[in-house]
Design an enzyme around this catalytic site. Structure first.
Site, short mmCIF file in Angstrom:
data_model
loop_
_atom_site.label_atom_id
_atom_site.label_comp_id
_atom_site.label_asym_id
_atom_site.label_seq_id
_atom_site.Cartn_x
_atom_site.Cartn_y
_atom_site.Cartn_z
N THR A 96 68.80 8.45 7.27
CA THR A 96 67.89 8.91 8.33
C THR A 96 68.33 8.41 9.70
OG1 THR A 96 66.45 7.00 7.89
CG2 THR A 96 65.91 9.08 6.77
N LYS A 102 55.06 9.34 15.35
CA LYS A 102 55.73 9.76 14.11
C LYS A 102 55.42 8.76 13.01
CE LYS A 102 59.37 9.47 16.48
NZ LYS A 102 60.75 9.40 17.02
N GLY A 126 69.38 8.41 13.28
CA GLY A 126 69.29 9.38 14.35
C GLY A 126 68.13 10.35 14.26
N THR A 127 67.18 10.10 13.36
CA THR A 127 66.07 11.05 13.22
C THR A 127 65.22 11.11 14.49
OG1 THR A 127 64.84 9.31 12.07
CG2 THR A 127 65.88 11.00 10.72
N GLY A 128 64.99 9.97 15.13
CA GLY A 128 64.18 9.98 16.35
C GLY A 128 64.84 10.75 17.47
N CYS A 129 66.14 10.57 17.63
CA CYS A 129 66.90 11.30 18.65
C CYS A 129 66.84 12.79 18.37
CB CYS A 129 68.35 10.84 18.67
SG CYS A 129 68.59 9.07 18.88
#
Length: 276
Positions: free
Chosen positions: A206, A174, A208-211
């Site tokens: 942003t 990402k 928690g975007t990865g989760c």
């Protein structure tokens, strides 16, 4: 029957990341969410006050209870924290033949707190990555996993090839932290790169975007989409939930996991409500 998706991850008391973000995302995609909690964090939008890791046997038993009764169509892992928990999760993956594994290599919180012990990185690479259908590192995580600096698209491609050799079928790096106006995610399947343009959103919210990204991907794999089609849909979803992210707290606010549903119902995503 609803598809069943399991998240193996830490709990975020602020609700923006971890299993809380995963469950909200599962709801947005119409799948049945289940959890195996690895650690309990006391955190908010600007700091992690404490981390309490669960006993590895407790993590294993949560997965066992779900797999032997309800069943699992796809799995995502988030915060695994230490080598002992990683080993317990890998044992469960093998014993219960858990399918469609999406690995989010959670290492550092948005506020800078380490969420994976440094001595566990070797176990992460050697023991769990070979089981991944997809691994979804950001630039910093790709640097740790690959051992090279990852700051540019060319370095993302190089890192993806190094990580792919560790066993995952797909590597999705990402690029939200790329400098400049042009951002992208890069998916590598062992042969070719597929580039997904990323819309830069002018917001700090942003958390928690990865989760959220990995939970959405696991949901779509459970629903029968192939990886390429799933990533295309996830990218559209992420653009919306970040566009309507929430200015909660004093730090990095969370994404708005149900924003697409609010919009479809004619509701203001920033105010919510119900319309059913």
């Amino acid at each position: 029957m609803l598809k069943r998706v399991l998240t193996i991850a830490g709990s975020d008391s602020g609700g923006g990341a971890g299993i809380q973000a995963d469950l909200k995302t599962f709801c947005a995609f119409g799948v049945y969410g289940m959890t195996a909690i690895t650690a309990v964090t006391a955190q908010n939008t600007h700091e992690v006050l404490s981390i309490t890791a669960l006993n590895p046997a407790a993590v294993y038993n949560q997965i066992k209870a779900i797999a032997e009764d309800i069943g699992v169509d796809a799995v995502k892992t988030g915060m695994l924290f230490n080598a002992e928990i990683i080993e317990a999760v890998v044992e469960a993956i093998k014993n219960f033949s858990l399918p469609q594994l999406v690995i989010d290599p959670v290492m550092v919180s948005k506020s800078g707190r380490y969420l994976l012990e440094s001595e566990a990185i070797h176990s992460f690479k050697e023991k769990i990555l070979p089981h991944a259908q997809v691994v979804t590192p950001n630039l910093n995580e790709a640097s740790v996993l690959s051992g090279i600096s990852v700051l540019t698209p060319d370095e993302m491609k190089q890192a993806a090839r190094i990580i792919h050799q560790m066993g995952p079928k797909y590597v999705l790096i990402k690029g939200g932290h790329l400098a400049g106006e042009e951002m992208m995610d890069i998916l590598f399947d062992g042969k070719k790169d597929v580039i997904f343009p990323v819309q830069r959103q002018m917001t700090k919210n942003t958390h928690g975007t990865g989760c959220t990204y990995s939970a959405a991907l696991a949901s779509l794999l459970a629903l029968g989409y192939d990886v390429l089609a799933a990533v295309k849909i996830v990218r559209r979803y992420m653009d919306i939930v970040i566009r309507y992210s929430l200015s909660l707290g004093k730090g990095f606010g969370p994404t708005n996991h149900l924003a697409p549903l609010f919009l479809k119902c004619g509701l203001n995503p920033e105010k919510g409500g119900w319309n059913w």
